[in-house]
Design an enzyme around this catalytic site. Structure first.
Site, mmCIF file in Angstrom:
data_model
loop_
_atom_site.group_PDB
_atom_site.id
_atom_site.type_symbol
_atom_site.label_atom_id
_atom_site.label_comp_id
_atom_site.label_asym_id
_atom_site.label_seq_id
_atom_site.Cartn_x
_atom_site.Cartn_y
_atom_site.Cartn_z
ATOM 1 N N ARG A 74 0.844 -1.197 0.000
ATOM 2 C CA ARG A 74 0.000 0.000 0.000
ATOM 3 C C ARG A 74 0.881 1.250 0.000
ATOM 4 N NH1 ARG A 74 -3.610 0.068 5.165
ATOM 5 N NH2 ARG A 74 -4.801 -1.537 4.101
ATOM 6 N N ARG A 143 -1.408 6.682 9.627
ATOM 7 C CA ARG A 143 -1.614 6.131 8.278
ATOM 8 C C ARG A 143 -1.757 7.240 7.244
ATOM 9 N NH1 ARG A 143 -3.489 0.812 8.532
ATOM 10 N NH2 ARG A 143 -2.526 -0.212 10.317
ATOM 11 N N LYS A 211 -3.105 1.479 15.088
ATOM 12 C CA LYS A 211 -3.112 2.460 13.999
ATOM 13 C C LYS A 211 -3.719 3.797 14.415
ATOM 14 C CE LYS A 211 -5.670 -0.529 11.727
ATOM 15 N NZ LYS A 211 -6.526 -1.221 10.741
ATOM 16 N N LYS A 213 -5.365 7.495 12.481
ATOM 17 C CA LYS A 213 -5.776 7.995 11.159
ATOM 18 C C LYS A 213 -6.166 9.465 11.215
ATOM 19 C CE LYS A 213 -7.101 3.476 9.490
ATOM 20 N NZ LYS A 213 -8.159 2.589 9.016
ATOM 21 N N CYS A 432 -15.077 -3.271 0.353
ATOM 22 C CA CYS A 432 -13.676 -3.545 0.681
ATOM 23 C C CYS A 432 -13.197 -4.727 -0.157
ATOM 24 C CB CYS A 432 -13.558 -3.861 2.164
ATOM 25 S SG CYS A 432 -14.206 -5.486 2.578
ATOM 26 N N CYS A 438 -7.869 -10.777 1.471
ATOM 27 C CA CYS A 438 -7.849 -10.366 2.875
ATOM 28 C C CYS A 438 -7.956 -11.572 3.808
ATOM 29 C CB CYS A 438 -8.987 -9.390 3.164
ATOM 30 S SG CYS A 438 -9.006 -8.919 4.898
ATOM 31 N N CYS A 477 -16.079 -8.237 6.700
ATOM 32 C CA CYS A 477 -15.974 -8.524 8.138
ATOM 33 C C CYS A 477 -16.247 -7.230 8.883
ATOM 34 C CB CYS A 477 -14.580 -9.100 8.464
ATOM 35 S SG CYS A 477 -13.325 -7.853 8.791
ATOM 36 N N CYS A 481 -13.589 -1.505 6.751
ATOM 37 C CA CYS A 481 -12.657 -0.848 5.826
ATOM 38 C C CYS A 481 -13.333 0.027 4.766
ATOM 39 C CB CYS A 481 -11.768 -1.896 5.166
ATOM 40 S SG CYS A 481 -10.760 -2.788 6.372
HETATM 41 FE FE1 SRM Z 1 -8.728 -1.747 6.643
HETATM 42 C C1 SRM Z 1 -7.286 -4.375 8.173
HETATM 43 C C2 SRM Z 1 -8.041 -3.087 3.672
HETATM 44 C C3 SRM Z 1 -9.465 1.203 5.233
HETATM 45 C C4 SRM Z 1 -10.312 -0.766 9.516
HETATM 46 N N1 SRM Z 1 -7.748 -3.414 6.034
HETATM 47 C C5 SRM Z 1 -7.183 -4.365 6.844
HETATM 48 C C6 SRM Z 1 -6.388 -5.377 6.051
HETATM 49 C C7 SRM Z 1 -4.983 -4.886 5.963
HETATM 50 C C8 SRM Z 1 -6.477 -6.845 6.518
HETATM 51 C C9 SRM Z 1 -5.433 -7.341 7.451
HETATM 52 O O1 SRM Z 1 -5.134 -6.699 8.491
HETATM 53 O O2 SRM Z 1 -4.929 -8.427 7.196
HETATM 54 C C10 SRM Z 1 -7.140 -5.238 4.701
HETATM 55 C C11 SRM Z 1 -6.354 -5.611 3.452
HETATM 56 C C12 SRM Z 1 -7.267 -6.287 2.481
HETATM 57 C C13 SRM Z 1 -6.668 -6.528 1.144
HETATM 58 O O3 SRM Z 1 -6.573 -7.701 0.745
HETATM 59 O O4 SRM Z 1 -6.309 -5.581 0.473
HETATM 60 C C14 SRM Z 1 -7.656 -3.823 4.792
HETATM 61 N N2 SRM Z 1 -8.614 -1.047 4.823
HETATM 62 C C15 SRM Z 1 -8.419 -1.771 3.701
HETATM 63 C C16 SRM Z 1 -8.696 -0.954 2.449
HETATM 64 C C17 SRM Z 1 -7.808 -1.317 1.274
HETATM 65 C C18 SRM Z 1 -10.186 -1.111 2.104
HETATM 66 C C19 SRM Z 1 -10.659 -0.507 0.813
HETATM 67 O O5 SRM Z 1 -11.674 -1.007 0.344
HETATM 68 O O6 SRM Z 1 -10.110 0.446 0.294
HETATM 69 C C20 SRM Z 1 -8.479 0.460 3.012
HETATM 70 C C21 SRM Z 1 -7.056 0.927 2.934
HETATM 71 C C22 SRM Z 1 -6.928 2.346 3.421
HETATM 72 C C23 SRM Z 1 -5.594 2.978 3.211
HETATM 73 O O7 SRM Z 1 -5.264 3.301 2.080
HETATM 74 O O8 SRM Z 1 -4.894 3.199 4.207
HETATM 75 C C24 SRM Z 1 -8.863 0.228 4.473
HETATM 76 N N3 SRM Z 1 -9.623 -0.063 7.291
HETATM 77 C C25 SRM Z 1 -9.945 0.997 6.508
HETATM 78 C C26 SRM Z 1 -10.896 1.838 7.173
HETATM 79 C C27 SRM Z 1 -11.556 3.091 6.595
HETATM 80 C C28 SRM Z 1 -10.735 4.310 6.860
HETATM 81 O O9 SRM Z 1 -9.624 4.232 7.393
HETATM 82 O O10 SRM Z 1 -11.200 5.396 6.531
HETATM 83 C C29 SRM Z 1 -11.151 1.252 8.409
HETATM 84 C C30 SRM Z 1 -12.172 1.746 9.453
HETATM 85 C C31 SRM Z 1 -11.730 2.954 10.182
HETATM 86 C C32 SRM Z 1 -10.915 2.594 11.367
HETATM 87 O O11 SRM Z 1 -9.718 2.415 11.234
HETATM 88 O O12 SRM Z 1 -11.484 2.450 12.447
HETATM 89 C C33 SRM Z 1 -10.337 0.057 8.479
HETATM 90 N N4 SRM Z 1 -8.735 -2.450 8.566
HETATM 91 C C34 SRM Z 1 -9.495 -1.942 9.581
HETATM 92 C C35 SRM Z 1 -9.341 -2.784 10.744
HETATM 93 C C36 SRM Z 1 -10.025 -2.570 12.115
HETATM 94 C C37 SRM Z 1 -9.236 -1.658 12.971
HETATM 95 C C38 SRM Z 1 -9.814 -1.542 14.360
HETATM 96 O O13 SRM Z 1 -9.649 -0.516 14.982
HETATM 97 O O14 SRM Z 1 -10.403 -2.486 14.855
HETATM 98 C C39 SRM Z 1 -8.489 -3.831 10.366
HETATM 99 C C40 SRM Z 1 -8.022 -5.015 11.239
HETATM 100 C C41 SRM Z 1 -6.775 -4.711 11.977
HETATM 101 O O15 SRM Z 1 -6.200 -3.637 11.900
HETATM 102 O O16 SRM Z 1 -6.386 -5.612 12.713
HETATM 103 C C42 SRM Z 1 -8.131 -3.598 9.002
HETATM 104 FE FE1 SF4 Z 2 -10.698 -7.436 5.119
HETATM 105 FE FE2 SF4 Z 2 -12.608 -6.977 6.843
HETATM 106 FE FE3 SF4 Z 2 -11.195 -4.946 5.897
HETATM 107 FE FE4 SF4 Z 2 -12.896 -6.157 4.331
HETATM 108 S S1 SF4 Z 2 -13.413 -5.036 6.191
HETATM 109 S S2 SF4 Z 2 -10.762 -5.648 3.804
HETATM 110 S S3 SF4 Z 2 -12.789 -8.247 5.015
HETATM 111 S S4 SF4 Z 2 -10.405 -6.553 7.156
#
Ligand code: SRM
Ligand code: SF4
Length: 562
Positions: A74, A143, A211, A213, A432, A438, A477, A481
């Site tokens: 990323r 981030r 993390k 943000k 997502c 993922c 899930c 995201c």
């Molecule tokens: Fe996310 C984890 C994809 C925005 C909350 N996110 C992941 C991972 C890296 C899975 C992993 O940990 O193994 C996913 C990779 C999937 C893949 O195969 O590509 C993933 N997140 C994404 C993206 C690509 C989704 C998308 O459709 O674009 C976004 C990348 C953003 C970026 O460029 O930095 C993405 N993730 C978000 C957001 C939205 C936002 O930030 O505005 C959230 C919710 C906001 C927040 O952070 O509370 C988000 N991602 C999570 C979480 C839950 C964090 C938590 O506090 O519980 C995880 C799980 C973790 O971190 O353990 C996670």
């Molecule tokens: Fe993976 Fe869950 Fe984030 Fe979708 S919402 S990319 S399934 S961690």
């Protein structure tokens, strides 16, 4: 650094132990990278790799046969702005080292999927040569910083973008490991005292508990879903001048099914600051998270839980003690709308820009729809600035008006329309990635939402609402995201083929939705939505939106209006 009483009394997570042991975050990544026999990294290196913007994954479609390891990378792209040369480099890399797609993310970045270990080094070198990096795109650090991507449409948007960039730079970790591994291609000597005793001036030895943000918004547009961020800056424009920002803290969406200790939360707006105070305020908020976040439970480690449990008044006092001054009260502002504009627009400076819808952010070539090739040719020939939006779409900016027709034609020859790019429902949707990349996905998302939207579109036609915009977002899930918890309809994966149905977000992304029904399969989803949409069509008041109607009529007992 203050000792956190929670963490002092309970056992630290393994992530805390390894950060403390190798504070440069180098792990043995350099050595494993250089070992041709290794097709993957071991557990601790997997955790360190995240700070370098890299996730080790495996192809979940192949799991029954064998584990096929691969990497997701990323970029760190503050405000989602790329020069044409940088975009072309990303396109090259996607073709040569990844799965021939570019995945625009919900935070204005680009992800590469399906990179094998031998491709990792060359990919990282190429990205860094194009003067973009991937440092801190993942990991327990700040981030990618979001900022409104819309091209010059008011005099302040450039300043806000500059500010977003400054905050991103100021919050970068200072470790030498990133440059050593990915640019120089060497493994740091972990026994060298300078490496062993390294302490990041901002993050300390153990970085953040989780993390962090940051996003910037310019009201009335809330295209970054500002209140879902740990730290948000709301631009205050008075008399045409950017006079400063309202400070919002403690937003976040991730939760776990069935764990009441975890929940989505919107940020609180706590005060006002000048542009000059931006960096010090950002650092002060970040260090409150560093010092008070829970380091014993990663599911409970975000800043939002500190805010929720200690309260806004406590937070404000702690922040002001760190700053050494008080922040004045927040100034009035209103968010009205989220989302992107599509098609051609004239910029304030007389140049043109083009907003293009990208389904689930996936830039690829498909039969009859060669988006990746078309964008490559367009960027090569016309050199627009490329802007990535927080809703996974793309804007091509600073285009000479005389090139409009030729660009429209170039896109049309590749099956990409400029007018009526997608249905109103699709344009307001996000999914997502989920399966197959993922590791946390419980259900499909990017590969399934388009089909489900087709069925919801049919329902809307049945109830004479074919032109109705409803913000629909899906995740595989509960991590959130694609920010499903602020959508008017949110689908959150629970198990293969089963989703939680959330209702009641609003147009301005300033209200959390609520869980309405659990564990629904597709037929059940449609059975739940049909009567709701029918009743909405019959009973809505004026131009009332579906999310607002749900709150007023369907969820009235459970939702506190805001
Ligand atoms: Fe996310 C984890 C994809 C925005 C909350 N996110 C992941 C991972 C890296 C899975 C992993 O940990 O193994 C996913 C990779 C999937 C893949 O195969 O590509 C993933 N997140 C994404 C993206 C690509 C989704 C998308 O459709 O674009 C976004 C990348 C953003 C970026 O460029 O930095 C993405 N993730 C978000 C957001 C939205 C936002 O930030 O505005 C959230 C919710 C906001 C927040 O952070 O509370 C988000 N991602 C999570 C979480 C839950 C964090 C938590 O506090 O519980 C995880 C799980 C973790 O971190 O353990 C996670
Ligand atoms: Fe993976 Fe869950 Fe984030 Fe979708 S919402 S990319 S399934 S961690």
């Amino acid at each position: 650094m203050i000792e956190n009483p929670v963490s002092a009394a309970r056992k630290l997570t393994h992530n805390e132990v390894i950060k403390q042991a190798i504070p440069t975050l180098a792990g043995t990544i350099g050595a494993v990278l250089a070992d041709p026999a290794a097709d993957r990294f071991a557990e601790d290196d997997i955790q360190f790799l995240k700070f370098h913007g890299i996730y080790q994954q495996d192809d979940r479609d192949q799991r029954k046969v064998a584990k096929h390891y691969m990497f997701m990378i990323r970029g760190r792209i503050p405000g989602g702005v790329l020069s044409p040369q940088q975009y072309l480099k990303f396109d090259d890399v996607a073709t040569q080292q990844a799965n021939n797609t570019l995945r625009l993310t919900s935070r204005q970045s680009i992800q590469f999927h399906g990179v094998v270990k031998t491709g990792l080094g060359p990919l990282m070198k190429a990205i860094n040569q194009s003067l973009v990096d991937t440092l801190a795109a993942c990991g327990d650090v700040n981030r990618n910083v979001m900022a409104p991507p819309a091209p010059v449409n008011n005099a302040c948007s450039l300043q806000v973008r500059e500010d977003a960039r400054s905050v991103s730079e100021a919050l970068l970790p200072k470790t030498k490991a990133y440059h050593a591994i990915w640019v120089e291609g060497v493994q740091l000597n972990l026994e060298d005292p300078e490496i062993k005793d390294f302490e990041d001036p901002l993050y300390g030895k153990t970085y953040l508990p989780r993390k962090f943000k940051v996003a910037f918004a310019i009201p009335p547009l809330n295209d970054v879903d500002l209140l879902t961020n740990d730290l948000g800056f709301i631009a205050i424009v008075e008399g045409g001048h950017l006079v400063g920002y309202n400070l919002a803290v403690g937003g976040g969406l991730g939760m776990s099914h069935g764990n009441a200790e975890t929940f989505p939360r919107l940020a609180d707006v706590v005060g006002f600051l000048s542009r000059e105070q931006l960096v010090e305020v950002s650092k002060a908020v970040l260090t409150v998270h560093r010092d008070f976040g829970d380091r014993t439970n990663r599911r409970h480690a975000r800043l939002k839980y500190v805010l929720e449990e200690k309260g806004v008044a406590w937070f404000r006092q702690e922040l002001e003690t760190r700053l050494g001054y008080a922040l004045p009260a927040a100034r009035p502002y209103t968010f009205e709308k989220q989302g992107d504009n599509f098609g051609w627009t004239r910029q304030l400076d007389g140049l043109d820009s083009l907003g293009l819808f990208v389904e689930s952010g996936r830039i690829k070539d498909a039969e009859g729809y060669l988006l990746k090739t078309a964008l490559r040719m367009l960027v090569q020939q016309y050199g627009p600035e490329v802007r990535l939006t927080p809703s996974q779409n793309i804007i091509l900016a600073n285009i000479k008006p005389e090139n409009r027709a030729a660009i429209t034609q170039l896109l049309a020859t590749h099956g990409v329309a400029v007018e009526n790019q997608a249905s109103i429902l699709r344009r307001a949707s996000m999914a997502c990635p989920a399966l197959p990349t993922c590791g946390l996905a419980l259900a499909e998302s990017e590969r399934y939402l388009p089909a489900l939207l087709g069925k919801i579109e049919q329902l809307l036609v049945e109830v004479s609402l074919a032109d109705e915009e409803i913000v629909i977002r899906m995740t595989g899930c509960p991590n959130g995201c694609a920010r499903p918890y602020v959508a008017e309809i949110g689908f959150v994966g629970k198990a293969p083929g089963k989703y939680q149905l959330y209702l009641g977000g609003n147009e301005s992304s300033t209200r959390l939705n609520r869980l309405y029904k659990e564990n629904l399969r597709e037929a059940e989803i449609l059975n739940e939505l049909r009567p709701l949409l029918t009743q909405f069509a019959a009973e809505r008041v004026g131009a009332e939106r579906f999310g607002d109607w749900c709150v007023r009529v369907v969820l009235k007992e459970t939702v506190a209006q805001n």
